[in-house]
Write an enzyme that holds these catalytic residues in place. Structure first.
Site, PDB file in Angstrom:
ATOM      1  N   ASP A  21       0.832  -1.199   0.000  1.00 37.17           N
ATOM      2  CA  ASP A  21       0.000   0.000   0.000  1.00 37.17           C
ATOM      3  C   ASP A  21       0.864   1.246   0.000  1.00 37.17           C
ATOM      4  OD1 ASP A  21      -2.183   1.599   0.048  1.00 37.17           O
ATOM      5  OD2 ASP A  21      -3.043   0.802   1.899  1.00 37.17           O
TER       6      ASP A  21
ATOM      7  N   LYS B   1      -5.910  12.497  11.470  1.00 35.16           N
ATOM      8  CA  LYS B   1      -5.627  11.615  10.338  1.00 35.16           C
ATOM      9  C   LYS B   1      -6.546  11.857   9.147  1.00 35.16           C
ATOM     10  CE  LYS B   1      -5.420   6.808   8.817  1.00 35.16           C
ATOM     11  NZ  LYS B   1      -5.532   5.383   9.189  1.00 35.16           N
TER      12      LYS B   1
ATOM     13  N   ASP C 265      -4.316   2.736  -5.069  1.00 36.22           N
ATOM     14  CA  ASP C 265      -2.891   2.832  -4.728  1.00 36.22           C
ATOM     15  C   ASP C 265      -2.443   1.659  -3.864  1.00 36.22           C
ATOM     16  OD1 ASP C 265      -4.333   3.509  -2.514  1.00 36.22           O
ATOM     17  OD2 ASP C 265      -3.157   5.264  -1.972  1.00 36.22           O
TER      18      ASP C 265
END
Length: 1220
Positions: free
Chosen positions: A933, A1002, A1161
């Site tokens: 990742d 985050k 991704d």
């Protein structure tokens, strides 16, 4: 356009008399209703052709007998009447006069004389002509023709006076005014229509009018292109349904009105040109060419293709006509090769065109359309040019096995639907379940009969539209399939409506799209495309099968080569056209109306104590969504109860919902690829948006993009059966919210019942109870949606548990790739991903087991700040928990349940356990996908673009001993800002002490790269603060305001170049959109991208059920939405870059023989090949960002939006007065 006249009278060129030609066409269908041109230029051109001389020669050949003279007199009188008629109609603005058939008077003698009806008062006179002499002698004599004309003139004047009086009474209600001018009426054997010269309202897109106004489609579209596409699809539907005369009449009705003619283009006329070509009627072809000329349109390559096809079919076509056609094509800048390259062929059309061409050029051979010499992006030039070391992977199947799989998939797509067993079928069947299933079966049989009768009655009404009212209606769309098929679609849609109801738009669109899909499949069978597809796919399996020789050829290249080797017959692409969104929606709405009106059930079916009466099973009602009133279709509670208690064991899906059972057809163009028969779009777009398709069609080279999609689609999958069984057992045992398996509705909270009129409740109690009712209903609706979603996914997985399958891929408008099947795929949830394995297994090799362990630790969410070696050591330290989880997942320590991705973690535990217990782990055949990742991939691209050292380090672009966590870095930066402000006495900074952590910031850090605003970021932080029980709730709003400012400031310090790039992209988009343009760019792989954000306009669709107010935000006729354009440009641009990186990685992994798939991704491959994939991934990221991406974007934007394209600066050198 002399060719057009020659086509119209080709039999005259073959020395047949004009009369014989007219009498040979006895049927109306063979005789086009020819419009008599009234324009001087057209007649002058006609007079200069060979046809004029041929006609004159025929006239002079009549014997000078008394009978013949009498006949000439009558003919001349008829021509005089026609000339007078033209003079009458010209003031009224008559554009065309439709002539169905001309009957000539027969003289007793055998001599025959025909005079052309295409004459005009300004036609050059022929002196000394016997015909003209006779005409002069009888010019002033009153005849029955003249008397009839006078009566008609008076009659029209009376009608006009009556109309004027009516207009005065109904002022403001009439859409347009009746034109002034002289009277007119119909001549015997001829059909006329008077047209106003004043501007008439253009044809509404989908003005689908039937004999009943409430069933009409009266949507108005401002864009001419949308109106044209509606007409095009309607005419195609008429032709497919055999309603040729209806299509022909409508086209003529539009052609006669100048304002309506403006929305027609050459492709619309080409539909009827192809119909005439099938019949081999050159006269009809010529007449349609004349209509093209009158409309001011030029024939395109499709028009000439139809003409050549007709010439190939005609046994009496003279070579000079074909020669004239080919010469005319050359004059229009077209070649014969263009016909074979650009046109889509059906049946034997290509063979007929080739037959006609070879009459003139016997040795002609069409040139191949398959070329590899097109310019390629710099990034992939070496990939395509240097293939000596490429090792393209093979599938673990023989040719015969792949061909059998193709036949099976073909049968599925031919049926268009698939019925499978539900995973709930494992439940024991109770007496009540059996009773409810029998009741539903009986009711559905009755509903089928009721709908079938209602549909046939409605079709009879729609089909009886007045022949004088040539307007679009739904009738052709209701004739494309068998009546039974429409009824089956409607009954299937009843089962898919949730208990809480579904919006009318959603239900209608689903029904309309199912009809379109079946229509597309039927088209391919009728046009004989399936046989050719089968022969090409059979040869295509040689490239993929394991029992054939390996070749360095990509799937797209092989398919294109095979198509050129099988040129005969229909083409596989280019013949399919999509329906406008409004057509699909209104067709579905019409059928939903039938369902609401005709589907009934007895009210006492579940309780005999109730009074028996017939009640609808579906109700149309309204609800509010975001302050907007939305039409809803809701099932009756009796039907909902029956469906829930029946717990039916079968589920029916569209074939496109299921994974494919054979490798997908490779994408070879923007319009062809993926499924065998089911239509699929290369680029996903908003419903009704067409600008993306237009860009793709103009794109010169999409090969790298297509090849990457083909590589992703060719990955074969299979089911992890042990894990699937565990999940199904929990699913059928009340589910588990902790493990993301939704519980059944029986676990839903009970909806409180209370009477709002009860005076015993206080106002506050009523408000509280209303909130409880609302929340309970909302919870029930959410639980039903989640439960059905899980049911669909698990049932599909269980259906293919013993099979190998494939996911065809397409992409969104930014280039991000997605599997086409919507429910079950590897982009799904943790549950879905956990039950998917690669069909091909590979040995673990020396490092494969270590990568499995590292992958397991990554799935737990632990050790994010540890190195790869540290994660491996941690995995070895918990081997006891890993093996316990694999052996006793539901009865052991249940260590796996605490992971971030519990089901994938459990699947990995099982794989590790099998590997370590094998005799030699390095030889253990693993099918398990290992993930790699990106670390906040959007910021990685920004850091690479801006060459930020600090930012690049924080997102792991720089080598480090341990992984860097950008979220922790930003949290630390914000904490420093807070401490400074708290020291300066800021109260909110003091209150936030101890509450700033990675979790709070985050989401905002992750989404800021994708264009989140300060407002959106504040809402995200507010939500996180509310989750902290100890934080004082009265300070949440103020604290979130403070923190979002600090987060943005921290990011600006860490990523200096990122914010500058974002600001530049935002400002550029703002200026571009304010200038009236939408933002466009091209990715480094050559994919054109356009942002479809325009100012929203409303479109009202009227039906008897309700008026639907569509909010359309993609209409290119509207100004761009500046706010959306500027806010979306930075994230969309970054998404286009991450998709480019993924595609480059996919292509190069394919050349190394790797199995590779991606979730944006996140890249997947076998444990054996993780190191190779990592190497390729990094190399392609460096190669991508070694390109001057921002400079090329700047140059593109400057050239497209800022440069003056008309002025050549070098002309200044020749300007005498530049300085004088």
């Amino acid at each position: 356009m002399s060719l057009l006249r020659i086509c119209a009278f080709v039999k005259c060129l073959n020395r047949r008399s004009f009369l014989e030609k007219c009498t040979s066409r006895a049927t109306l269908t063979e005789c086009c209703q020819l419009c008599l041109s009234t324009r001087n230029c057209a007649v002058r051109r006609l007079a200069d052709t060979h046809l004029h001389h041929q006609r004159r020669n025929v006239s002079f050949s009549v014997r000078k007998t008394e009978d013949a003279k009498k006949r000439v007199v009558e003919q001349c009188q008829l021509l005089d009447v026609l000339e007078a008629r033209i003079q009458q109609l010209q003031p009224d603005g008559l554009l065309d006069v439709q002539k169905a058939r001309v009957e000539f008077l027969h003289a007793p003698s055998s001599g025959r004389h025909i005079s052309s009806a295409r004459t005009h008062m300004n036609t050059p006179q022929v002196s000394k002509s016997p015909q003209n002499a006779v005409r002069e002698s009888f010019k002033s004599q009153p005849t029955r023709w003249m008397e009839k004309l006078t009566r008609e003139k008076k009659s029209k004047m009376k009608r006009r006076q009556h109309l004027r009086e009516k207009l005065k009474k109904n002022k403001g209600k009439m859409a347009g005014k009746h034109p002034g001018g002289e009277g007119t009426s119909n001549l015997p054997g001829t059909s006329y229509k008077t047209i106003s010269n004043k501007k008439t309202a253009p044809l509404d897109e989908n003005r689908f009018c039937s004999s009943q106004p409430e069933h009409s489609l009266q949507a108005r579209e401002g864009a001419v292109g949308n109106i044209r596409s509606s007409i095009f699809s309607w005419l195609e539907a008429c032709v497919f349904a055999g309603e040729i005369e209806r299509a022909h009449n409508f086209l003529l009705s539009q052609h006669r009105v100048r304002s309506r003619r403006a929305v027609l283009d050459t492709d619309v006329y080409n539909i009827l040109l192809r119909v005439s070509a099938k019949k081999g009627t050159l006269n009809q072809i010529g007449r349609l060419f004349i209509l093209l000329e009158e409309a001011g349109l030029r024939p395109n390559i499709g028009s000439y293709c139809a003409a050549l096809e007709c010439m190939g079919r005609s046994a009496y076509c003279a070579p000079r006509v074909i020669t004239w056609c080919l010469n005319q094509m050359e004059q229009d800048g077209l070649s014969v090769d263009d016909v074979f390259r650009q046109c889509g062929f059906q049946h034997d059309e290509r063979d007929m065109v080739l037959k006609a061409v070879r009459v003139i050029r016997p040795d002609y051979q069409p040139t191949s359309n398959f070329t590899t010499s097109q310019s390629l992006p710099v990034l992939v030039q070496d990939f395509y040019a240097k293939r000596d070391n490429h090792q393209y992977p093979k599938l673990d199947f023989t040719r015969d096995e792949l061909q059998e799989r193709f036949k099976f998939q073909l049968s599925i797509e031919k049926a268009c639907t698939v019925t499978i067993d539900s995973v709930e079928a494992a439940k024991p069947v109770t007496e009540n379940m059996a009773k409810m299933r029998a009741l539903l079966l009986e009711q559905r049989a009755q509903w089928h009969k009721a709908l079938l009768q209602a549909l046939r009655e409605c079709k009879m009404i729609l089909g009886k539209t007045s022949s004088k009212d040539f307007k679009l209606n739904l009738y052709p769309y209701l004739c494309l399939l068998e009546d039974k098929v429409y009824v089956d679609i409607m009954i299937q849609s009843v089962s898919s409506i949730p208990p809480s109801g579904e919006s009318l738009i959603t239900v209608a669109k689903d029904i309309g799209m199912r009809i379109y899909t079946m229509y597309s499949v039927y088209q391919k069978y009728r046009y004989q495309m399936v046989d050719k597809l089968s022969s090409i796919y059979k040869a295509y399996t040689d490239l993929l099968s394991k029992d054939t020789e390996a070749r360095n050829v990509l799937p797209r290249e092989e398919w294109c080569k095979l198509e050129t080797e099988h040129p005969s017959g229909p083409t596989l692409q280019g013949c399919e056209s999509s329906w406008p969104y409004v057509v699909t929606l209104e067709l579905g709405t019409y059928l939903v109306d039938l369902m609401v009106k005709n589907l009934k059930i007895n009210s006492d079916i579940l309780n005999s104590a109730y009074e028996r009466k017939s009640i609808p099973i579906l109700y149309h009602m309204y609800t509010f969504r975001s302050n907007r009133q939305v039409g809803f279709i809701k099932p009756h509670p009796i039907l909902t109860q029956m469906q829930q208690e029946a717990v039916e064991t079968k589920l029916t899906f569209d074939s496109s919902v299921m994974p494919m059972r054979c490798p997908p057809v490779p994408w070879t163009s923007a319009k062809f690829g993926a499924y065998l028969l089911t239509p699929a779009k290369l680029m996903r777009t908003l419903d009704g948006a067409t600008q993306h398709d237009e860009l793709l069609e103009r794109c010169q080279n999409l090969h790298p993009v297509l090849d990457s999609l083909n590589q992703l689609g060719n990955c074969a999958w299979r089911i992890n059966k042990p894990l699937l069984d565990i999940i199904i057992s929990i699913f059928n045992d009340r589910g588990s919210e902790k493990l993301d398996i939704p519980p059944p509705l029986s676990e839903a909270p009970k909806i409180p019942l209370f009477n709002s009129q009860d005076s015993s409740y206080t106002a506050s109690e009523k408000a509280h109870l209303k909130r409880e009712v609302f929340n309970a209903r909302k919870k029930c609706s959410e639980m039903h949606s989640l439960r059905m979603d899980a049911l669909y996914k698990l049932s599909i997985a269980n259906h293919v548990r013993d099979e190998v399958f494939w996911f065809p891929h397409n992409m969104d408008f930014r280039g991000r790739t997605y599997p086409c099947p919507p429910y079950f795929n590897h982009l799904g949830s943790d549950v879905t991903r956990s039950i998917l394995l690669f069909a091909e297994g590979k040995p673990l090799g020396p490092k494969g087991l270590d990568w499995l362990k590292i992958h397991l630790v990554n799935l737990t969410g632990l050790k994010k700040r540890s190195s790869v070696q540290g994660r491996l050591e941690y995995a070895n330290s918990i081997m006891e928990d890993i093996l316990d989880s694999a052996d006793r997942p539901l009865n052991g320590k249940k260590w796996w349940m605490n992971a971030d991705e519990p089901w994938q973690a459990l699947a990995c535990c099982m794989e590790i356990a099998s590997a370590v217990r094998s005799p030699d782990p390095t030889r253990f055949i693993s099918h398990f996908p290992v993930h790699q990742d990106g670390s906040c991939n959007g910021l990685q691209h920004y850091a690479a673009l801006g060459r930020d050292v600090i930012g690049a380090t924080s997102v792991n672009l720089m080598p480090c001993d341990v992984p860097q966590d950008v979220y922790s870095g930003v949290a630390q930066q914000v904490e420093e800002f807070r401490a400074r402000d708290a020291q300066n006495g800021l109260k909110i900074a003091q209150i936030l002490e101890g509450f700033i952590n990675r979790k709070v910031v985050k989401q905002t850090v992750m989404t800021v790269v994708y264009g989140v605003t300060r407002y959106g970021g504040r809402l995200q932080i507010e939500k996180r603060l509310k989750e902290i029980d100890e934080f004082p709730k009265e300070y949440v709003w103020e604290a979130s305001h403070y923190l979002v400012r600090q987060v943005f400031s921290g990011l600006k310090e860490m990523f200096t170049g990122t914010r500058e790039i974002q600001d530049w992209l935002t400002d550029s988009a703002r200026l571009i959109s304010k200038a009236g343009h939408t933002v466009q760019w091209v990715t480094p792989l050559g994919l054109p991208i356009i942002q479809p954000y325009h100012r929203t306009r409303s479109k009202m669709l009227k039906s008897i059920l309700q008026h639907i107010n569509l909010q359309i935000s993609h209409d290119t006729q509207q100004m761009p939405d500046t706010v959306k354009q500027k806010n979306a440009f930075p994230p969309n641009f970054i998404h286009s870059l991450d998709s480019t990186h993924m595609m480059l990685t996919a292509l190069h992994c394919h050349s190394f023989g790797l199995t590779f798939v991606s979730v944006h991704d996140c890249f997947w491959t076998h444990a054996l090949t993780v190191d190779t994939m990592n190497k390729v991934c990094r190399e392609q990221f460096v190669a991508l960002h070694s390109q001057p991406i921002l400079q090329e974007l700047s140059d593109f934007l400057l050239h497209k939006y800022c440069s003056s394209r008309d002025f050549d600066l070098s002309q200044v050198k020749e300007s005498t007065y530049f300085f004088s």
